[in-house]
Design an enzyme around this catalytic site. Structure first.
Site, short mmCIF file in Angstrom:
data_model
loop_
_atom_site.label_atom_id
_atom_site.label_comp_id
_atom_site.label_asym_id
_atom_site.label_seq_id
_atom_site.Cartn_x
_atom_site.Cartn_y
_atom_site.Cartn_z
CG ASP A 12 1.12 -0.49 21.87
OD1 ASP A 12 2.52 -0.25 21.12
OD2 ASP A 12 1.16 -0.67 23.02
CG HIS A 40 4.28 4.44 15.45
ND1 HIS A 40 4.10 5.82 15.21
CD2 HIS A 40 3.60 4.22 16.84
CE1 HIS A 40 3.32 6.18 16.21
NE2 HIS A 40 3.06 5.44 17.21
#
Length: 419
Positions: A12, A40
């Site tokens: 992340d 993503h």
């Protein structure tokens, strides 16, 4: 030439944004590892996309899913439908040797986590780990197996006979899936994506031999690697960027490696986290940074930047330039801390040693002044607040790698390229 984007923390970090950003100048983007256990996010203007199977690009490009990737068919089809709906006319190439993450794997994953109790890893429950097990044990299901329904039935029946017993008798749960429904759904999804089937290793190899550029998107991140990460609190596969050669099926060669890092640390699920914050500072970072899982929606654990881990990740991956994200999130804090070393039992320890007992490691901090709220656009490094410049300069000096990209917002255009 190969350009690779790799995460330097626990995931992340903002890899998707930089894959999308760099794809503006590169026509070929490939994803070679991981599955739908991580997403993503990318944004350009009012268009926002979340990708966990296709490479993360809102540009019209050639998108490759290589044989090392793990496929959750409903999610892949949903992402294909999204880019078509948004008129992103990309060409998609999917290797038929990719293994499929089945609903059976997800059910097994959840049963396993429940059975482990306090020993659970904190998996998002998609089933990727169970899929990797089946691949290693040589009874996994690949995309190529979806062509022939009776052949698929035979393979699924064998897998079902093993995994149903495991769910019912080892994990003391109850398998609730309908076999015929899983068979039919898998077969139909396979037919849907069959037109995209291509041996991606051949195409990518030919592109590189002819001098074309290829951008590689690495899934997950360095310290989720199941060899060099915080084992056992990792994913079930390797995440270092150099695994791309085997996962794609091309010879080892020179790469331009961009390491992506956030200006602070986050982590999803269980596992050691030396710089974790449990104060209102964590809430401040979480809310300003929207730190909730793309796939799981769980609140992410937040903490100060750990440069010991970052420097180690740079060495492990061979990173030659850095991209730092979310510098806007830290604006407004009274002070910012950065971990620069570890102590265990009052003795300094190296990062390799600390990773073996990270739950015992005590971080040693350097403190920085924070900066005021950032503007919506920057064109030169000198326009940034001096406090932020000092923070970035220290990161460069500590890691020995230049910061090339500074992200100060979620949009593609909120990126400063350091000249």
């Amino acid at each position: 030439m190969l350009t690779a984007v790799v995460g330097l923390q626990f995931g992340d970090e903002g890899k998707g944004k930089f894959v999308d950003y760099l794809s503006g100048n590169i026509n070929n983007i490939a994803r070679f590892n991981g599955g739908a256990n991580a997403g993503h996010c990318v944004q350009h203007g009012n268009l926002r996309g979340s990708f966990s199977q296709l490479p993360a690009s809102l540009n019209k490009k050639n998108l490759y899913i290589c044989q090392g990737a793990l496929i959750s068919l409903p999610i892949l089809v949903k992402e294909i439908d999204f880019i078509k709906k948004e008129d992103i006319d990309s060409h998609i190439f999917i290797d038929p040797r990719c293994h499929i993450v089945l609903p059976l794997h997800a059910e097994l994953n959840r049963a396993s986590e429940k059975y482990k109790g306090k020993q659970k890893i904190g998996s998002v429950g998609v089933g990727v780990g169970a899929c990797v097990e089946d691949k290693a044990n040589r009874h996994g299901i690949r995309l190529i197996d979806t062509f022939d329904k009776e052949k698929l039935r035979s393979k699924l029946e064998f897998l079902w006979s093993i995994r149903e017993k495991q769910i019912n008798h080892v994990f003391n749960a109850q398998a609730s899936l309908d076999f015929e429904e899983m068979l039919e759904t898998t077969h139909q999804y396979g037919k849907r994506i069959e037109p995209y089937f291509t041996f991606t290793n051949e195409i990518i190899g030919d592109l590189l031999n002819s001098g074309e550029d290829v951008l590689l998107e690495t899934s997950q991140a360095t310290f989720l690697d199941n060899s060099f990460g915080t084992y056992p609190y990792t994913v079930a596969y390797q995440t270092l960027v150099q695994t791309c050669f085997a996962m794609i099926g091309i010879p080892a060669q020179k790469m331009h490696i961009v390491g992506v890092m956030k200006s602070y640390m986050i982590r999803v699920g269980n596992g050691p986290f030396p710089t974790e914050l449990s104060t209102e500072q964590a809430d401040y970072i979480r809310e300003r940074g929207n730190e909730y899982g793309t796939v799981s929606k769980r609140p992410r654990r937040c903490g100060w930047l750990d440069l010991s881990l970052i420097k180690h990740a740079v060495k492990l991956n061979g990173v030659i330039e850095l991209a730092i994200t979310n510098v806007d999130v830290l604006a407004g804090l009274d002070e910012i801390k950065v971990a620069v070393a570890y102590e265990i039992d009052d003795k300094l320890v190296c990062c390799d040693n600390a990773l073996l007992q990270l739950d015992r490691a005590k971080p040693i901090y350097k403190t920085f002044k924070s900066w005021s709220t950032l503007n919506s656009s920057y064109t030169d490094l000198t326009e940034l607040p001096i406090e932020l410049i000092d923070f970035l300069s220290f990161i460069q000096d500590y890691t020995g790698v230049p910061i090339k990209y500074i992200s100060y917002g979620p949009d593609r255009n909120q990126t400063l390229v350091v000249k």
